[in-house]
Motif scaffolding. Structure first.
Motif, mmCIF file in Angstrom:
data_model
loop_
_atom_site.group_PDB
_atom_site.id
_atom_site.type_symbol
_atom_site.label_atom_id
_atom_site.label_comp_id
_atom_site.label_asym_id
_atom_site.label_seq_id
_atom_site.Cartn_x
_atom_site.Cartn_y
_atom_site.Cartn_z
ATOM 1 N N TYR A 1 0.922 -1.150 0.078
ATOM 2 C CA TYR A 1 0.033 0.103 -0.049
ATOM 3 C C TYR A 1 0.973 1.338 0.089
ATOM 4 O O TYR A 1 1.921 1.276 0.573
ATOM 5 C CB TYR A 1 -0.822 -0.031 1.225
ATOM 6 C CG TYR A 1 -1.937 -1.325 1.368
ATOM 7 C CD1 TYR A 1 -2.837 -1.304 0.557
ATOM 8 C CD2 TYR A 1 -1.411 -2.200 2.362
ATOM 9 C CE1 TYR A 1 -3.871 -2.207 0.750
ATOM 10 C CE2 TYR A 1 -2.349 -3.077 2.194
ATOM 11 C CZ TYR A 1 -3.384 -3.361 1.241
ATOM 12 O OH TYR A 1 -4.213 -4.602 1.444
ATOM 13 N N LYS A 2 0.482 2.233 -0.802
ATOM 14 C CA LYS A 2 1.255 3.563 -0.598
ATOM 15 C C LYS A 2 0.982 4.208 0.755
ATOM 16 O O LYS A 2 -0.301 4.173 0.882
ATOM 17 C CB LYS A 2 0.844 4.423 -1.689
ATOM 18 C CG LYS A 2 1.455 5.739 -1.691
ATOM 19 C CD LYS A 2 1.096 6.659 -2.857
ATOM 20 C CE LYS A 2 1.815 8.122 -2.907
ATOM 21 N NZ LYS A 2 0.697 9.194 -3.146
ATOM 22 N N GLY A 3 1.559 4.380 1.518
ATOM 23 C CA GLY A 3 1.385 5.106 2.937
ATOM 24 C C GLY A 3 2.501 6.209 3.058
ATOM 25 O O GLY A 3 3.324 6.524 2.089
ATOM 26 N N ASN B 1 2.911 4.224 10.917
ATOM 27 C CA ASN B 1 2.385 3.604 9.965
ATOM 28 C C ASN B 1 1.231 4.651 9.365
ATOM 29 O O ASN B 1 0.146 4.207 9.929
ATOM 30 C CB ASN B 1 2.145 2.128 10.074
ATOM 31 C CG ASN B 1 3.513 1.395 10.316
ATOM 32 O OD1 ASN B 1 4.458 1.499 9.442
ATOM 33 N ND2 ASN B 1 3.372 0.481 11.226
ATOM 34 N N CYS B 2 1.377 5.349 8.634
ATOM 35 C CA CYS B 2 -0.045 6.254 8.257
ATOM 36 C C CYS B 2 -0.499 5.996 6.625
ATOM 37 O O CYS B 2 0.488 6.052 5.984
ATOM 38 C CB CYS B 2 0.616 7.678 8.260
ATOM 39 S SG CYS B 2 1.496 8.213 9.789
ATOM 40 N N LEU B 3 -1.554 5.798 6.745
ATOM 41 C CA LEU B 3 -2.426 5.562 5.260
ATOM 42 C C LEU B 3 -2.392 6.763 4.684
ATOM 43 O O LEU B 3 -2.448 6.647 3.209
ATOM 44 C CB LEU B 3 -3.680 4.862 5.633
ATOM 45 C CG LEU B 3 -3.642 3.580 6.267
ATOM 46 C CD1 LEU B 3 -5.153 2.901 6.253
ATOM 47 C CD2 LEU B 3 -3.054 2.790 5.140
ATOM 48 N N THR B 4 -2.755 8.058 5.298
ATOM 49 C CA THR B 4 -2.902 9.188 4.521
ATOM 50 C C THR B 4 -1.982 10.346 5.020
ATOM 51 O O THR B 4 -0.997 10.054 5.925
ATOM 52 C CB THR B 4 -4.162 9.942 4.673
ATOM 53 O OG1 THR B 4 -4.118 10.154 6.402
ATOM 54 C CG2 THR B 4 -5.221 8.917 4.442
ATOM 55 N N GLU C 1 -2.649 12.181 8.308
ATOM 56 C CA GLU C 1 -2.080 11.184 9.380
ATOM 57 C C GLU C 1 -0.580 11.342 9.628
ATOM 58 O O GLU C 1 -0.101 11.763 10.849
ATOM 59 C CB GLU C 1 -2.199 9.787 9.129
ATOM 60 C CG GLU C 1 -3.901 9.385 9.514
ATOM 61 C CD GLU C 1 -3.739 7.822 9.224
ATOM 62 O OE1 GLU C 1 -3.516 7.098 10.067
ATOM 63 O OE2 GLU C 1 -4.294 7.241 8.109
ATOM 64 N N SER D 1 7.018 9.454 1.935
ATOM 65 C CA SER D 1 6.016 8.546 1.336
ATOM 66 C C SER D 1 6.711 6.942 1.321
ATOM 67 O O SER D 1 8.013 6.990 1.153
ATOM 68 C CB SER D 1 5.726 8.810 -0.188
ATOM 69 O OG SER D 1 5.113 7.771 -0.708
ATOM 70 N N THR E 1 6.330 2.559 0.867
ATOM 71 C CA THR E 1 5.321 1.251 0.532
ATOM 72 C C THR E 1 5.327 0.539 1.750
ATOM 73 O O THR E 1 6.480 -0.067 2.074
ATOM 74 C CB THR E 1 6.095 0.561 -0.647
ATOM 75 O OG1 THR E 1 6.115 1.421 -1.826
ATOM 76 C CG2 THR E 1 5.206 -0.433 -0.819
ATOM 77 N N PHE F 1 0.537 -3.017 9.761
ATOM 78 C CA PHE F 1 -0.541 -2.627 10.390
ATOM 79 C C PHE F 1 -1.380 -3.546 11.473
ATOM 80 O O PHE F 1 -2.016 -3.172 12.239
ATOM 81 C CB PHE F 1 -1.798 -2.153 9.282
ATOM 82 C CG PHE F 1 -1.395 -0.833 8.679
ATOM 83 C CD1 PHE F 1 -1.376 0.471 9.044
ATOM 84 C CD2 PHE F 1 -0.864 -1.164 7.354
ATOM 85 C CE1 PHE F 1 -0.933 1.411 8.475
ATOM 86 C CE2 PHE F 1 -0.566 -0.034 6.452
ATOM 87 C CZ PHE F 1 -0.635 1.097 7.055
#
Length: 153
Positions: free
Chosen positions: A68-70, A118-121, A124, A143, A145, A151
Protein backbone atom coordinates in the motif's frame (compact mmCIF):
# COMPACT_ATOMS: atom_id res chain seq x y z
CA UNK A 1 21.35 -26.61 7.82
CA UNK A 2 21.48 -23.65 5.45
CA UNK A 3 22.70 -25.91 2.65
CA UNK A 4 19.76 -28.28 3.19
CA UNK A 5 17.29 -25.38 3.23
CA UNK A 6 18.82 -23.95 0.06
CA UNK A 7 18.52 -27.33 -1.66
CA UNK A 8 14.91 -27.72 -0.53
CA UNK A 9 13.98 -24.24 -1.75
CA UNK A 10 15.74 -24.87 -5.07
CA UNK A 11 13.86 -28.12 -5.58
CA UNK A 12 10.56 -26.44 -4.67
CA UNK A 13 11.17 -23.75 -7.27
CA UNK A 14 11.82 -26.37 -9.94
CA UNK A 15 8.52 -28.14 -9.28
CA UNK A 16 5.38 -27.32 -11.26
CA UNK A 17 3.82 -23.90 -10.73
CA UNK A 18 0.64 -25.33 -9.22
CA UNK A 19 0.23 -24.95 -5.46
CA UNK A 20 1.05 -27.96 -3.35
CA UNK A 21 1.98 -28.59 0.23
CA UNK A 22 5.45 -29.61 1.31
CA UNK A 23 4.05 -32.94 2.55
CA UNK A 24 2.59 -33.64 -0.91
CA UNK A 25 5.89 -32.72 -2.50
CA UNK A 26 7.88 -34.98 -0.15
CA UNK A 27 5.60 -37.96 -0.74
CA UNK A 28 5.70 -37.42 -4.52
CA UNK A 29 9.48 -37.14 -4.43
CA UNK A 30 9.78 -40.39 -2.48
CA UNK A 31 7.84 -42.43 -5.09
CA UNK A 32 10.01 -44.93 -6.99
CA UNK A 33 10.79 -44.02 -10.59
CA UNK A 34 11.93 -46.44 -13.30
CA UNK A 35 15.56 -45.80 -14.15
CA UNK A 36 16.40 -45.32 -17.82
CA UNK A 37 19.28 -47.75 -17.48
CA UNK A 38 18.66 -51.43 -16.84
CA UNK A 39 14.95 -50.98 -15.90
CA UNK A 40 15.70 -50.71 -12.16
CA UNK A 41 13.62 -48.65 -9.74
CA UNK A 42 15.29 -45.62 -8.18
CA UNK A 43 14.22 -44.34 -4.77
CA UNK A 44 14.78 -41.03 -3.03
CA UNK A 45 14.91 -40.57 0.72
CA UNK A 46 13.64 -37.17 1.86
CA UNK A 47 15.13 -35.75 5.03
CA UNK A 48 13.84 -32.41 6.29
CA UNK A 49 16.29 -30.29 8.24
CA UNK A 50 15.05 -28.46 11.32
CA UNK A 51 12.50 -25.82 10.58
CA UNK A 52 12.77 -25.87 6.78
CA UNK A 53 9.00 -26.25 6.34
CA UNK A 54 8.38 -23.26 8.60
CA UNK A 55 10.93 -21.13 6.75
CA UNK A 56 9.46 -22.01 3.35
CA UNK A 57 5.87 -21.31 4.43
CA UNK A 58 6.92 -17.99 6.03
CA UNK A 59 8.72 -16.94 2.83
CA UNK A 60 5.64 -17.86 0.78
CA UNK A 61 3.36 -15.79 3.05
CA UNK A 62 5.68 -12.77 2.93
CA UNK A 63 6.01 -12.93 -0.84
CA UNK A 64 2.26 -12.52 -1.30
CA UNK A 65 1.84 -9.51 1.01
CA UNK A 66 -0.07 -6.73 -0.73
CA UNK A 67 1.65 -3.35 -0.73
CA UNK A 68 0.00 0.00 0.00
CA UNK A 69 1.11 3.54 -0.62
CA UNK A 70 1.46 5.07 2.81
CA UNK A 71 3.56 7.47 4.82
CA UNK A 72 6.01 7.50 7.68
CA UNK A 73 7.71 10.38 9.45
CA UNK A 74 11.47 10.50 8.99
CA UNK A 75 13.10 11.61 12.24
CA UNK A 76 16.73 10.96 11.28
CA UNK A 77 18.71 10.66 8.04
CA UNK A 78 22.48 10.98 7.73
CA UNK A 79 25.48 9.41 6.01
CA UNK A 80 28.30 10.75 8.18
CA UNK A 81 30.94 8.73 9.99
CA UNK A 82 28.84 8.61 13.18
CA UNK A 83 25.51 8.04 11.39
CA UNK A 84 24.93 4.51 12.69
CA UNK A 85 25.37 5.47 16.33
CA UNK A 86 23.28 8.61 15.90
CA UNK A 87 20.51 6.57 14.23
CA UNK A 88 20.46 4.14 17.16
CA UNK A 89 20.36 7.06 19.60
CA UNK A 90 17.45 8.68 17.69
CA UNK A 91 15.56 5.37 17.67
CA UNK A 92 16.05 4.90 21.42
CA UNK A 93 15.06 8.52 22.17
CA UNK A 94 11.90 8.10 20.11
CA UNK A 95 10.97 4.82 21.83
CA UNK A 96 11.36 6.52 25.24
CA UNK A 97 9.22 9.53 24.33
CA UNK A 98 6.57 7.88 22.14
CA UNK A 99 5.87 4.34 23.37
CA UNK A 100 3.45 2.41 21.21
CA UNK A 101 4.41 4.10 17.94
CA UNK A 102 6.31 1.85 15.54
CA UNK A 103 9.90 2.88 14.75
CA UNK A 104 12.04 1.57 11.89
CA UNK A 105 15.79 1.91 11.40
CA UNK A 106 17.22 1.09 7.98
CA UNK A 107 20.38 1.51 5.98
CA UNK A 108 19.74 2.58 2.38
CA UNK A 109 23.15 3.12 0.83
CA UNK A 110 24.66 5.57 1.76
CA UNK A 111 22.15 6.78 4.39
CA UNK A 112 21.00 5.57 7.78
CA UNK A 113 17.31 6.39 8.21
CA UNK A 114 14.96 6.25 11.18
CA UNK A 115 11.28 6.49 10.30
CA UNK A 116 8.27 6.23 12.55
CA UNK A 117 4.58 5.44 12.31
CA UNK A 118 2.43 3.67 9.76
CA UNK A 119 0.16 6.28 8.22
CA UNK A 120 -2.35 5.59 5.44
CA UNK A 121 -2.77 9.26 4.54
CA UNK A 122 -0.54 12.29 4.30
CA UNK A 123 -2.76 14.00 6.87
CA UNK A 124 -2.02 11.30 9.44
CA UNK A 125 1.71 11.70 8.77
CA UNK A 126 1.47 15.49 9.18
CA UNK A 127 -0.32 15.07 12.51
CA UNK A 128 2.35 12.58 13.68
CA UNK A 129 5.07 14.99 12.52
CA UNK A 130 3.45 17.70 14.67
CA UNK A 131 3.51 15.38 17.70
CA UNK A 132 7.22 14.52 17.32
CA UNK A 133 8.44 17.99 16.25
CA UNK A 134 9.20 19.08 19.84
CA UNK A 135 11.77 16.28 20.21
CA UNK A 136 12.76 15.96 16.52
CA UNK A 137 12.47 19.43 14.95
CA UNK A 138 13.86 18.30 11.57
CA UNK A 139 11.24 15.52 11.15
CA UNK A 140 9.36 15.35 7.86
CA UNK A 141 6.66 13.12 6.30
CA UNK A 142 7.95 10.62 3.75
CA UNK A 143 6.03 8.50 1.23
CA UNK A 144 6.62 4.77 1.82
CA UNK A 145 5.39 1.44 0.54
CA UNK A 146 3.76 -0.35 3.47
CA UNK A 147 2.58 -3.93 3.76
CA UNK A 148 -0.47 -5.24 5.57
CA UNK A 149 1.89 -6.70 8.20
CA UNK A 150 2.90 -3.14 9.16
CA UNK A 151 -0.65 -2.50 10.40
CA UNK A 152 -1.21 -5.86 12.13
CA UNK A 153 0.91 -6.20 15.27
Amino acid sequence: MLKGLTLLVGVLCAVEAEAQSIDTFKSRLAQPVASASKGRMATVTVKEYGTAATAVSKAAREAVQPAYKGYRVCIFVDNGAQARGEAVAAKELFEENFPGVEVYMAYENPYFRVTVGNCLTAEEAIILKGRVAAVFPKAFPKSETLSLADFVK
